[in-house]
Design an enzyme around this catalytic site. Structure first.
Site, PDB file in Angstrom:
ATOM      1  N   ASP A  18       7.834  31.279 -61.756  1.00 20.15           N
ATOM      2  CA  ASP A  18       9.153  32.180 -61.178  1.00 20.15           C
ATOM      3  C   ASP A  18       9.569  30.853 -60.223  1.00 20.15           C
ATOM      4  O   ASP A  18       7.848  30.716 -59.320  1.00 20.15           O
ATOM      5  CB  ASP A  18       9.846  33.671 -60.553  1.00 20.15           C
ATOM      6  CG  ASP A  18      11.429  33.538 -60.398  1.00 20.15           C
ATOM      7  OD1 ASP A  18      11.589  32.915 -60.750  1.00 20.15           O
ATOM      8  OD2 ASP A  18      10.905  34.492 -59.310  1.00 20.15           O
ATOM      9  N   ASN A  66      17.415  35.561 -69.096  1.00 19.73           N
ATOM     10  CA  ASN A  66      17.873  34.525 -69.581  1.00 19.73           C
ATOM     11  C   ASN A  66      18.704  34.025 -70.240  1.00 19.73           C
ATOM     12  O   ASN A  66      19.403  32.953 -69.439  1.00 19.73           O
ATOM     13  CB  ASN A  66      16.133  33.644 -69.289  1.00 19.73           C
ATOM     14  CG  ASN A  66      15.162  33.581 -68.752  1.00 19.73           C
ATOM     15  OD1 ASN A  66      14.769  32.732 -68.292  1.00 19.73           O
ATOM     16  ND2 ASN A  66      15.864  33.995 -66.812  1.00 19.73           N
TER      17      ASN A  66
HETATM   18  C1  IPE Z   1      11.377  35.796 -64.817  1.00 19.01           C
HETATM   19  O1  IPE Z   1      12.122  34.980 -63.656  1.00 19.01           O
HETATM   20  C2  IPE Z   1      11.854  35.039 -66.313  1.00 19.01           C
HETATM   21  C3  IPE Z   1      10.633  33.840 -66.693  1.00 19.01           C
HETATM   22  C4  IPE Z   1       9.983  33.718 -65.468  1.00 19.01           C
HETATM   23  C5  IPE Z   1      11.208  32.900 -68.069  1.00 19.01           C
HETATM   24  P1  IPE Z   1      13.063  35.896 -64.126  1.00 19.01           P
HETATM   25  O2  IPE Z   1      13.569  34.996 -62.255  1.00 19.01           O
HETATM   26  O3  IPE Z   1      14.610  35.237 -64.910  1.00 19.01           O
HETATM   27  O4  IPE Z   1      13.902  36.820 -63.310  1.00 19.01           O
HETATM   28  P2  IPE Z   1      14.370  38.025 -61.957  1.00 19.01           P
HETATM   29  O5  IPE Z   1      15.889  37.721 -62.179  1.00 19.01           O
HETATM   30  O6  IPE Z   1      14.138  37.237 -60.491  1.00 19.01           O
HETATM   31  O7  IPE Z   1      14.251  39.053 -62.307  1.00 19.01           O
HETATM   32  C1  IPE Z   2      11.640  30.469 -63.722  1.00 22.71           C
HETATM   33  O1  IPE Z   2      12.174  29.023 -62.494  1.00 22.71           O
HETATM   34  C2  IPE Z   2      11.831  29.722 -64.724  1.00 22.71           C
HETATM   35  C3  IPE Z   2      12.881  30.830 -65.869  1.00 22.71           C
HETATM   36  C4  IPE Z   2      13.498  31.830 -65.373  1.00 22.71           C
HETATM   37  C5  IPE Z   2      12.854  30.084 -66.952  1.00 22.71           C
HETATM   38  P1  IPE Z   2      14.150  30.199 -61.756  1.00 22.71           P
HETATM   39  O2  IPE Z   2      14.926  29.087 -62.629  1.00 22.71           O
HETATM   40  O3  IPE Z   2      14.458  32.084 -62.016  1.00 22.71           O
HETATM   41  O4  IPE Z   2      14.100  29.586 -60.125  1.00 22.71           O
HETATM   42  P2  IPE Z   2      14.640  30.417 -59.041  1.00 22.71           P
HETATM   43  O5  IPE Z   2      13.720  32.075 -59.344  1.00 22.71           O
HETATM   44  O6  IPE Z   2      16.000  31.161 -59.516  1.00 22.71           O
HETATM   45  O7  IPE Z   2      13.846  29.966 -58.258  1.00 22.71           O
HETATM   46 MG    MG Z   3      13.789  33.525 -60.862  1.00 24.65          MG
END
Ligand code: IPE
Ligand code: IPE
Ligand code: MG
Length: 258
Positions: A18, A66
């Site tokens: 993340d 997602n």
């Molecule tokens: C979890 O991260 C999913 C992945 C790393 C693929 P998210 O960014 O989607 O999770 P939340 O929204 O912070 O819970």
């Molecule tokens: C994790 O990074 C990757 C995916 C969930 C695909 P994020 O895209 O959630 O990045 P932040 O949490 O918004 O910084």
């Molecule tokens: Mg995230």
């Protein structure tokens, strides 16, 4: 540099990767630039895990939830996955890494599914390490699919509901093919599981770091493993103070013996 005891490695490391978006935003770049750099961190982490001798690494690359992100970001993530499935082929083949994937893969575009199938079948006999990609994955969704399969078997009199036990459920969870999670790492500062491996993480040790995923590297992984090795895993048992924890038959070992 963090010190790792290679004789007591976690057998299955799972990572919630993340912070890509925040990494990019902090640099005034589009979120997709963060995902691009995130792919470099995946390569570095995969190499480090393989070099250490970790048998299984499950990476949360795209959650079921997602899909509700803006379509342009979803497209960029799918394109990046497709590129990586080509560019990392030699890395996987040369290092005896088996690629596996979990999640509702049928929701991915056809071309992504076909690249995934090609590389999973090309690497299926590799025994160096399993790289397990969670794509269109949700822990609840995986349990729903298993519940449906069990209900169908019960309806068709293939199983007696009284015979449904932990092993019967675990057999229906693709995420359990590589066993329960020993170490769960989450980058990006949040301390939540976000619908990742709900069943397999029942007795996982959690390691949270503020580091954003694109900044994660081999040493970050060693730090997580070092923290894991400093924990005492009890699995609900009472451990004899004079007993060596590692030689105690743990619940985890019985889970693995299934
Ligand atoms: C979890 O991260 C999913 C992945 C790393 C693929 P998210 O960014 O989607 O999770 P939340 O929204 O912070 O819970
Ligand atoms: C994790 O990074 C990757 C995916 C969930 C695909 P994020 O895209 O959630 O990045 P932040 O949490 O918004 O910084
Ligand atoms: Mg995230």
């Amino acid at each position: 540099m963090a010190l790792v005891d290679v004789s007591r490695l976690p057998q299955h490391v799972a990572i919630i990767m993340d912070g890509n978006g925040r990494w990019a935003q902090a640099r005034g770049k589009p979120r997709t630039a963060g995902h691009q750099r995130g792919a470099d961190a995946v390569r570095a982490t995969m190499r480090a895990a393989r070099r250490l001798g970790i048998p299984a690494l499950t990476l949360y690359a795209f959650s079921e939830q997602n899909w509700d992100r803006p379509q342009a970001e979803i497209n960029a993530l799918v394109d990046l996955l497709c590129e990586c499935l080509v560019s990392e082929r030699n890395e996987l083949v040369d290092n005896e890494i088996r690629l596996a994937a979990i999640g509702r893969l049928h929701k991915l575009p056809q071309h992504a599914q076909s690249r995934l199938r090609t590389l999973t079948s090309e690497t299926e006999s590799n025994e160096g390490m399993t790289l397990n990609l969670a794509l269109s994955y949700g822990g609840r969704e995986e349990l729903i699919d298993a519940a449906r399969a069990l209900a169908r078997k019960a309806r068709d009199s293939e199983i007696d509901p009284n015979d449904i036990d932990e092993a019967a459920i675990a057999r229906l969870l693709p995420s359990m093919d590589v066993g329960p999670v020993d170490l769960m790492i989450r980058t990006g500062g949040e301390q939540r599981i976000s619908n990742f491996l709900l069943w397999g993480s029942a007795y996982a040790e959690f390691y949270f770091t503020d580091e954003l995923w694109p900044d994660f590297d081999a040493n970050s992984l060693y730090c997580g493993i070092q923290a894991y090795q400093g924990r005492e895993r009890r699995f609900g048992l009472v451990l004899d103070a004079h007993h060596d924890v590692t030689s105690t038959k743990t619940r985890n070992e019985s889970e693995r013996a299934i």
